[in-house]
Design a protein around this motif. Sequence first.
Motif, short mmCIF file in Angstrom:
data_model
loop_
_atom_site.label_atom_id
_atom_site.label_comp_id
_atom_site.label_asym_id
_atom_site.label_seq_id
_atom_site.Cartn_x
_atom_site.Cartn_y
_atom_site.Cartn_z
N ILE A 1 -31.20 -46.52 -20.64
CA ILE A 1 -31.14 -45.97 -22.01
C ILE A 1 -32.50 -46.18 -22.70
O ILE A 1 -33.09 -47.25 -22.55
CB ILE A 1 -30.00 -46.67 -22.79
N TYR A 2 -32.99 -45.15 -23.42
CA TYR A 2 -34.24 -45.33 -24.17
C TYR A 2 -34.08 -44.98 -25.65
O TYR A 2 -34.99 -45.20 -26.44
CB TYR A 2 -35.40 -44.52 -23.54
N ASN A 3 -32.93 -44.45 -25.99
CA ASN A 3 -32.68 -44.12 -27.40
C ASN A 3 -31.27 -44.56 -27.73
O ASN A 3 -30.33 -43.86 -27.35
CB ASN A 3 -32.86 -42.62 -27.61
N PRO A 4 -31.06 -45.71 -28.35
CA PRO A 4 -32.01 -46.61 -29.00
C PRO A 4 -32.95 -47.32 -28.02
O PRO A 4 -32.60 -47.50 -26.85
CB PRO A 4 -31.10 -47.63 -29.70
N PRO A 5 -34.12 -47.76 -28.51
CA PRO A 5 -35.11 -48.38 -27.63
C PRO A 5 -34.72 -49.77 -27.12
O PRO A 5 -35.25 -50.22 -26.12
CB PRO A 5 -36.37 -48.45 -28.49
N THR A 6 -33.81 -50.44 -27.82
CA THR A 6 -33.34 -51.75 -27.35
C THR A 6 -31.82 -51.77 -27.36
O THR A 6 -31.21 -51.36 -28.34
CB THR A 6 -33.86 -52.87 -28.28
N THR A 7 -31.23 -52.23 -26.27
CA THR A 7 -29.77 -52.33 -26.21
C THR A 7 -29.37 -53.80 -26.31
O THR A 7 -30.21 -54.69 -26.17
CB THR A 7 -29.24 -51.77 -24.87
N LYS A 8 -28.08 -54.01 -26.53
CA LYS A 8 -27.58 -55.38 -26.60
C LYS A 8 -27.83 -56.11 -25.29
O LYS A 8 -28.20 -57.30 -25.29
CB LYS A 8 -26.08 -55.34 -26.91
N LEU A 9 -27.66 -55.41 -24.17
CA LEU A 9 -27.92 -56.03 -22.86
C LEU A 9 -29.36 -56.55 -22.81
O LEU A 9 -29.61 -57.68 -22.39
CB LEU A 9 -27.69 -54.99 -21.75
N MET A 10 -30.30 -55.73 -23.25
CA MET A 10 -31.71 -56.14 -23.24
C MET A 10 -31.93 -57.37 -24.14
O MET A 10 -32.65 -58.29 -23.77
CB MET A 10 -32.61 -54.98 -23.69
N GLU A 11 -31.27 -57.36 -25.30
CA GLU A 11 -31.42 -58.50 -26.24
C GLU A 11 -30.95 -59.80 -25.59
O GLU A 11 -31.62 -60.83 -25.68
CB GLU A 11 -30.59 -58.26 -27.50
N ILE A 12 -29.78 -59.75 -24.93
CA ILE A 12 -29.22 -60.97 -24.33
C ILE A 12 -30.10 -61.44 -23.17
O ILE A 12 -30.34 -62.65 -23.02
CB ILE A 12 -27.77 -60.74 -23.85
N VAL A 13 -30.55 -60.49 -22.35
CA VAL A 13 -31.42 -60.88 -21.22
C VAL A 13 -32.65 -61.62 -21.76
O VAL A 13 -33.04 -62.66 -21.23
CB VAL A 13 -31.81 -59.65 -20.37
N ARG A 14 -33.23 -61.08 -22.83
CA ARG A 14 -34.43 -61.72 -23.41
C ARG A 14 -34.12 -63.09 -23.96
O ARG A 14 -34.89 -64.04 -23.78
CB ARG A 14 -35.01 -60.85 -24.53
N LEU A 15 -32.95 -63.23 -24.64
CA LEU A 15 -32.56 -64.55 -25.16
C LEU A 15 -32.41 -65.57 -24.03
O LEU A 15 -32.60 -66.76 -24.24
CB LEU A 15 -31.22 -64.44 -25.92
N LYS A 16 -32.05 -65.06 -22.85
CA LYS A 16 -31.87 -65.96 -21.69
C LYS A 16 -33.15 -66.07 -20.87
O LYS A 16 -33.12 -66.44 -19.70
CB LYS A 16 -30.72 -65.46 -20.82
N GLY A 17 -34.28 -65.71 -21.48
CA GLY A 17 -35.58 -65.94 -20.83
C GLY A 17 -36.03 -64.84 -19.89
O GLY A 17 -37.04 -64.99 -19.19
N GLY A 18 -35.29 -63.72 -19.84
CA GLY A 18 -35.63 -62.66 -18.89
C GLY A 18 -36.61 -61.64 -19.44
O GLY A 18 -37.06 -61.73 -20.58
N THR A 19 -36.94 -60.67 -18.59
CA THR A 19 -37.89 -59.61 -18.91
C THR A 19 -37.14 -58.29 -18.95
O THR A 19 -36.29 -58.05 -18.08
CB THR A 19 -38.95 -59.53 -17.78
#
Length: 287
Positions: A229-247
Amino acid sequence: SGPSLAVIGNPVRHSISPQMHNAAIAKLAEKDERFSNWKYFRFEIPAELLIESLPIFREKGFLGLNLTVPHKEIAVPATAEIDPLAKTIGAVNTLQKTENGWKGFNTDGYGLAQGIKISLSKEIAHSDFVLLGAGGAARAAAIQAIHYGCATLTIVNRNQERLGKLVNELRPLAEKSGVELRSLSPQSIDELHSDCLLVNATSLGLKPDDPTPIPESKIPENAYCFDMIYNPPTTKLMEIVRLKGGTTANGLGMLVHQGAKALSIWTGQDAPSEIMQEAAEAALAKH
Ligand code: NDP
Protein backbone atom coordinates in the motif's frame (compact mmCIF):
# COMPACT_ATOMS: atom_id res chain seq x y z
CA SER A 1 -0.22 12.63 -33.07
CA GLY A 2 2.55 10.18 -32.14
CA PRO A 3 2.70 6.76 -30.51
CA SER A 4 0.42 6.27 -27.54
CA LEU A 5 0.54 4.30 -24.32
CA ALA A 6 -2.14 3.90 -21.68
CA VAL A 7 -3.26 2.31 -18.45
CA ILE A 8 -6.62 0.55 -18.61
CA GLY A 9 -8.60 -0.27 -15.49
CA ASN A 10 -11.91 0.09 -13.72
CA PRO A 11 -11.81 2.30 -11.71
CA VAL A 12 -8.69 4.05 -13.00
CA ARG A 13 -9.28 7.70 -12.12
CA HIS A 14 -6.98 7.41 -9.09
CA SER A 15 -4.08 6.04 -11.18
CA ILE A 16 -0.91 8.13 -11.14
CA SER A 17 0.67 6.10 -13.95
CA PRO A 18 0.05 8.85 -16.57
CA GLN A 19 1.96 11.47 -14.51
CA MET A 20 4.75 8.99 -13.81
CA HIS A 21 5.16 7.81 -17.41
CA ASN A 22 4.71 11.21 -19.06
CA ALA A 23 7.49 12.64 -16.85
CA ALA A 24 9.76 9.75 -17.86
CA ILE A 25 8.91 10.19 -21.55
CA ALA A 26 9.75 13.91 -21.35
CA LYS A 27 13.12 12.96 -19.85
CA LEU A 28 13.83 10.40 -22.60
CA ALA A 29 12.83 13.00 -25.23
CA GLU A 30 15.56 15.38 -23.99
CA LYS A 31 18.14 12.97 -25.40
CA ASP A 32 16.21 11.30 -28.21
CA GLU A 33 13.60 13.23 -30.15
CA ARG A 34 11.88 10.01 -31.26
CA PHE A 35 10.13 10.18 -27.89
CA SER A 36 9.02 13.80 -28.17
CA ASN A 37 5.52 12.94 -29.42
CA TRP A 38 4.88 9.87 -27.22
CA LYS A 39 2.00 10.21 -24.78
CA TYR A 40 0.57 8.05 -21.98
CA PHE A 41 -3.21 8.15 -21.32
CA ARG A 42 -5.68 6.43 -19.01
CA PHE A 43 -8.97 4.72 -19.95
CA GLU A 44 -11.74 3.34 -17.82
CA ILE A 45 -12.93 0.10 -19.46
CA PRO A 46 -15.31 -2.33 -17.77
CA ALA A 47 -14.17 -5.98 -17.49
CA GLU A 48 -16.73 -7.23 -20.02
CA LEU A 49 -15.45 -4.86 -22.72
CA LEU A 50 -11.71 -5.53 -22.32
CA ILE A 51 -11.32 -8.34 -24.86
CA GLU A 52 -13.08 -6.46 -27.66
CA SER A 53 -11.26 -3.21 -26.89
CA LEU A 54 -7.71 -4.64 -27.10
CA PRO A 55 -7.59 -4.90 -30.94
CA ILE A 56 -9.02 -1.37 -31.18
CA PHE A 57 -6.14 0.06 -29.10
CA ARG A 58 -3.73 -1.68 -31.50
CA GLU A 59 -5.44 -0.23 -34.56
CA LYS A 60 -5.48 3.25 -33.04
CA GLY A 61 -1.68 3.38 -32.70
CA PHE A 62 -1.12 2.28 -29.11
CA LEU A 63 2.32 0.67 -28.70
CA GLY A 64 1.88 -0.44 -25.13
CA LEU A 65 -0.71 -0.80 -22.39
CA ASN A 66 -0.64 -1.26 -18.63
CA LEU A 67 -3.51 -3.23 -17.16
CA THR A 68 -4.79 -2.83 -13.64
CA VAL A 69 -7.75 -4.15 -11.62
CA PRO A 70 -9.84 -6.01 -12.89
CA HIS A 71 -8.06 -6.80 -16.18
CA LYS A 72 -4.77 -8.53 -15.35
CA GLU A 73 -6.09 -12.09 -15.51
CA ILE A 74 -8.86 -11.53 -18.06
CA ALA A 75 -6.34 -10.32 -20.66
CA VAL A 76 -4.15 -13.46 -20.61
CA PRO A 77 -6.14 -15.44 -23.24
CA ALA A 78 -6.25 -12.35 -25.47
CA THR A 79 -2.45 -12.18 -25.84
CA ALA A 80 -0.76 -13.45 -29.02
CA GLU A 81 2.38 -14.22 -27.03
CA ILE A 82 3.20 -14.28 -23.33
CA ASP A 83 6.42 -13.97 -21.35
CA PRO A 84 7.10 -17.20 -19.35
CA LEU A 85 7.05 -15.45 -15.95
CA ALA A 86 3.69 -13.79 -16.74
CA LYS A 87 2.38 -17.16 -17.87
CA THR A 88 3.37 -18.75 -14.56
CA ILE A 89 1.79 -15.88 -12.62
CA GLY A 90 -1.34 -16.17 -14.77
CA ALA A 91 -1.72 -12.40 -15.02
CA VAL A 92 -0.36 -9.61 -17.24
CA ASN A 93 0.07 -5.96 -16.26
CA THR A 94 1.96 -4.90 -19.40
CA LEU A 95 1.15 -5.42 -23.09
CA GLN A 96 3.52 -4.67 -25.94
CA LYS A 97 2.34 -4.33 -29.55
CA THR A 98 3.91 -6.92 -31.84
CA GLU A 99 3.31 -7.85 -35.48
CA ASN A 100 0.83 -10.54 -34.50
CA GLY A 101 -1.02 -8.90 -31.64
CA TRP A 102 -0.20 -8.10 -28.01
CA LYS A 103 2.66 -9.69 -26.07
CA GLY A 104 1.95 -9.94 -22.33
CA PHE A 105 4.37 -9.37 -19.46
CA ASN A 106 4.05 -9.13 -15.69
CA THR A 107 6.37 -6.53 -14.17
CA ASP A 108 4.69 -6.39 -10.71
CA GLY A 109 7.03 -8.97 -9.16
CA TYR A 110 10.08 -7.20 -10.57
CA GLY A 111 8.73 -3.92 -9.18
CA LEU A 112 8.33 -5.51 -5.76
CA ALA A 113 11.86 -6.95 -5.81
CA GLN A 114 13.36 -3.58 -6.83
CA GLY A 115 11.27 -1.76 -4.24
CA ILE A 116 12.50 -4.12 -1.52
CA LYS A 117 16.11 -3.86 -2.67
CA ILE A 118 16.19 -0.07 -2.98
CA SER A 119 14.00 1.05 -0.09
CA LEU A 120 14.81 -1.69 2.46
CA SER A 121 18.36 -2.56 1.30
CA LYS A 122 17.26 -6.17 1.56
CA GLU A 123 17.58 -9.02 -0.93
CA ILE A 124 14.80 -11.56 -1.47
CA ALA A 125 17.42 -14.26 -2.10
CA HIS A 126 17.98 -16.40 1.04
CA SER A 127 15.37 -14.42 3.01
CA ASP A 128 12.59 -15.73 5.24
CA PHE A 129 9.79 -14.26 3.13
CA VAL A 130 6.51 -13.83 5.01
CA LEU A 131 3.70 -12.93 2.65
CA LEU A 132 0.45 -11.54 4.02
CA GLY A 133 -2.40 -12.14 1.55
CA ALA A 134 -3.39 -14.65 -1.11
CA GLY A 135 -4.97 -12.47 -3.82
CA GLY A 136 -3.60 -11.37 -7.20
CA ALA A 137 -0.73 -9.23 -5.87
CA ALA A 138 0.28 -11.94 -3.39
CA ARG A 139 0.36 -14.52 -6.16
CA ALA A 140 2.77 -12.44 -8.28
CA ALA A 141 4.89 -11.75 -5.17
CA ALA A 142 5.04 -15.44 -4.19
CA ILE A 143 6.15 -16.54 -7.65
CA GLN A 144 8.77 -13.79 -7.76
CA ALA A 145 10.03 -14.69 -4.27
CA ILE A 146 10.50 -18.33 -5.35
CA HIS A 147 12.09 -17.14 -8.60
CA TYR A 148 14.62 -15.00 -6.68
CA GLY A 149 15.44 -17.87 -4.31
CA CYS A 150 14.02 -16.98 -0.90
CA ALA A 151 14.95 -19.61 1.72
CA THR A 152 11.46 -20.02 3.15
CA LEU A 153 8.08 -18.70 2.01
CA THR A 154 5.33 -18.42 4.62
CA ILE A 155 1.95 -17.29 3.33
CA VAL A 156 -0.63 -15.98 5.78
CA ASN A 157 -4.26 -15.36 4.79
CA ARG A 158 -7.68 -14.99 6.39
CA ASN A 159 -9.61 -17.07 3.83
CA GLN A 160 -8.16 -20.59 4.17
CA GLU A 161 -9.74 -21.92 0.98
CA ARG A 162 -8.10 -19.23 -1.12
CA LEU A 163 -4.83 -19.78 0.73
CA GLY A 164 -4.93 -23.55 0.19
CA LYS A 165 -5.57 -23.10 -3.52
CA LEU A 166 -2.61 -20.74 -3.91
CA VAL A 167 -0.25 -22.93 -1.90
CA ASN A 168 -1.22 -26.04 -3.89
CA GLU A 169 -0.43 -24.18 -7.10
CA LEU A 170 2.90 -22.96 -5.74
CA ARG A 171 4.06 -26.26 -4.25
CA PRO A 172 5.63 -27.77 -7.43
CA LEU A 173 7.48 -24.49 -8.13
CA ALA A 174 8.74 -24.27 -4.55
CA GLU A 175 9.89 -27.90 -4.54
CA LYS A 176 11.74 -27.44 -7.80
CA SER A 177 13.55 -24.41 -6.38
CA GLY A 178 14.24 -25.87 -2.94
CA VAL A 179 12.07 -23.29 -1.17
CA GLU A 180 10.36 -24.36 2.07
CA LEU A 181 6.69 -23.42 1.72
CA ARG A 182 4.31 -22.96 4.68
CA SER A 183 0.77 -21.63 4.99
CA LEU A 184 -0.85 -20.18 8.10
CA SER A 185 -3.91 -18.34 9.27
CA PRO A 186 -3.24 -14.97 11.00
CA GLN A 187 -4.11 -16.59 14.36
CA SER A 188 -1.98 -19.70 13.94
CA ILE A 189 1.31 -17.81 13.52
CA ASP A 190 3.77 -19.12 16.10
CA GLU A 191 7.02 -17.22 15.98
CA LEU A 192 8.40 -15.30 13.02
CA HIS A 193 12.15 -14.85 12.52
CA SER A 194 13.36 -11.45 13.69
CA ASP A 195 15.09 -10.67 10.40
CA CYS A 196 12.19 -11.88 8.24
CA LEU A 197 10.93 -9.97 5.24
CA LEU A 198 7.29 -9.18 5.98
CA VAL A 199 5.37 -8.21 2.82
CA ASN A 200 1.80 -6.96 3.04
CA ALA A 201 -0.23 -7.92 -0.03
CA THR A 202 -3.61 -7.62 1.66
CA SER A 203 -5.78 -4.55 1.27
CA LEU A 204 -5.76 -4.05 5.06
CA GLY A 205 -4.24 -0.62 5.64
CA LEU A 206 -5.97 1.18 2.78
CA LYS A 207 -8.46 2.57 5.34
CA PRO A 208 -7.15 4.49 8.38
CA ASP A 209 -9.03 2.33 10.91
CA ASP A 210 -7.96 -1.02 9.43
CA PRO A 211 -6.34 -3.44 11.87
CA THR A 212 -2.93 -4.98 11.13
CA PRO A 213 -3.14 -8.10 8.90
CA ILE A 214 -1.59 -10.23 11.68
CA PRO A 215 -2.03 -9.69 15.44
CA GLU A 216 0.36 -7.01 16.74
CA SER A 217 1.85 -9.46 19.25
CA LYS A 218 2.97 -11.70 16.36
CA ILE A 219 4.94 -8.94 14.63
CA PRO A 220 8.62 -9.74 15.35
CA GLU A 221 11.28 -7.29 16.55
CA ASN A 222 13.66 -5.81 13.96
CA ALA A 223 11.66 -7.02 10.93
CA TYR A 224 11.95 -5.71 7.39
CA CYS A 225 8.47 -4.73 6.24
CA PHE A 226 7.39 -3.87 2.72
CA ASP A 227 3.75 -2.77 2.55
CA MET A 228 2.37 -2.80 -1.01
CA ILE A 229 0.00 0.00 0.00
CA TYR A 230 1.29 3.53 -0.80
CA ASN A 231 -1.82 5.61 -0.27
CA PRO A 232 -1.92 6.26 2.69
CA PRO A 233 1.89 6.45 2.82
CA THR A 234 2.10 4.82 6.26
CA THR A 235 -0.02 1.92 7.50
CA LYS A 236 -0.58 0.69 11.02
CA LEU A 237 1.53 -2.38 10.20
CA MET A 238 4.44 -0.12 9.25
CA GLU A 239 4.01 1.92 12.46
CA ILE A 240 4.14 -1.18 14.68
CA VAL A 241 7.13 -2.66 12.84
CA ARG A 242 9.00 0.63 13.40
CA LEU A 243 8.03 0.73 17.09
CA LYS A 244 9.54 -2.75 17.37
CA GLY A 245 12.84 -1.56 15.89
CA GLY A 246 12.23 -2.70 12.30
CA THR A 247 12.68 -1.07 8.90
CA THR A 248 9.71 -0.24 6.65
CA ALA A 249 8.85 0.90 3.14
CA ASN A 250 5.54 1.55 1.45
CA GLY A 251 4.49 0.27 -1.98
CA LEU A 252 5.42 3.34 -4.01
CA GLY A 253 8.77 1.81 -5.02
CA MET A 254 6.89 -1.20 -6.38
CA LEU A 255 4.59 1.01 -8.46
CA VAL A 256 7.54 3.02 -9.78
CA HIS A 257 9.66 0.01 -10.73
CA GLN A 258 6.87 -2.03 -12.33
CA GLY A 259 6.28 1.10 -14.42
CA ALA A 260 9.97 1.60 -15.19
CA LYS A 261 10.25 -1.98 -16.41
CA ALA A 262 7.15 -1.60 -18.59
CA LEU A 263 8.51 1.61 -20.10
CA SER A 264 11.83 -0.06 -20.90
CA ILE A 265 9.96 -2.91 -22.63
CA TRP A 266 8.12 -0.38 -24.83
CA THR A 267 11.02 1.98 -25.54
CA GLY A 268 14.03 -0.35 -25.49
CA GLN A 269 15.72 2.25 -23.24
CA ASP A 270 16.62 2.30 -19.55
CA ALA A 271 13.75 4.12 -17.83
CA PRO A 272 14.59 7.12 -15.59
CA SER A 273 13.18 5.61 -12.40
CA GLU A 274 14.19 8.56 -10.15
CA ILE A 275 12.16 10.92 -12.35
CA MET A 276 9.24 8.49 -12.17
CA GLN A 277 9.53 8.35 -8.38
CA GLU A 278 9.51 12.17 -8.11
CA ALA A 279 6.52 12.46 -10.46
CA ALA A 280 4.62 9.77 -8.52
CA GLU A 281 5.31 11.53 -5.20
CA ALA A 282 4.21 14.88 -6.65
CA ALA A 283 1.00 13.35 -8.06
CA LEU A 284 0.17 11.68 -4.74
CA ALA A 285 0.76 14.92 -2.83
CA LYS A 286 -1.97 16.57 -4.96
CA HIS A 287 -4.51 13.77 -4.31
P1 NDP B 1 -7.13 -8.96 -4.03
O1 NDP B 1 -8.52 -8.49 -3.90
O2 NDP B 1 -6.79 -9.96 -5.11
O3 NDP B 1 -6.66 -9.63 -2.61
C1 NDP B 1 -6.98 -8.99 -1.40
C2 NDP B 1 -6.23 -9.64 -0.23
O4 NDP B 1 -6.49 -8.86 0.94
C3 NDP B 1 -6.67 -11.05 0.08
O5 NDP B 1 -5.59 -11.79 0.59
C4 NDP B 1 -7.71 -10.83 1.19
O6 NDP B 1 -7.85 -11.90 2.09
C5 NDP B 1 -7.09 -9.68 1.94
N1 NDP B 1 -8.10 -8.93 2.69
C6 NDP B 1 -8.99 -8.03 2.19
N2 NDP B 1 -9.78 -7.55 3.19
C7 NDP B 1 -9.38 -8.19 4.33
C8 NDP B 1 -9.81 -8.14 5.68
N3 NDP B 1 -10.81 -7.34 6.08
N4 NDP B 1 -9.17 -8.93 6.59
C9 NDP B 1 -8.17 -9.73 6.22
N5 NDP B 1 -7.71 -9.83 4.95
C10 NDP B 1 -8.31 -9.07 4.01
O7 NDP B 1 -6.24 -7.65 -4.15
P2 NDP B 1 -4.80 -7.46 -4.83
O8 NDP B 1 -4.01 -8.69 -4.58
O9 NDP B 1 -4.96 -6.99 -6.22
O10 NDP B 1 -4.20 -6.22 -3.99
C11 NDP B 1 -3.79 -6.35 -2.65
C12 NDP B 1 -3.12 -5.07 -2.16
O11 NDP B 1 -1.91 -4.82 -2.88
C13 NDP B 1 -3.98 -3.81 -2.34
O12 NDP B 1 -3.84 -3.01 -1.21
C14 NDP B 1 -3.37 -3.12 -3.54
O13 NDP B 1 -3.55 -1.74 -3.46
C15 NDP B 1 -1.89 -3.49 -3.38
N6 NDP B 1 -1.14 -3.47 -4.65
C16 NDP B 1 -0.08 -2.60 -4.78
C17 NDP B 1 0.66 -2.54 -5.93
C18 NDP B 1 1.80 -1.57 -6.03
O14 NDP B 1 2.30 -1.34 -7.14
N7 NDP B 1 2.28 -1.02 -4.95
C19 NDP B 1 0.36 -3.42 -7.08
C20 NDP B 1 -0.76 -4.31 -6.85
C21 NDP B 1 -1.47 -4.32 -5.68
P3 NDP B 1 -9.06 -12.98 1.95
O15 NDP B 1 -8.60 -13.95 0.90
O16 NDP B 1 -9.11 -13.57 3.31
O17 NDP B 1 -10.28 -12.22 1.56
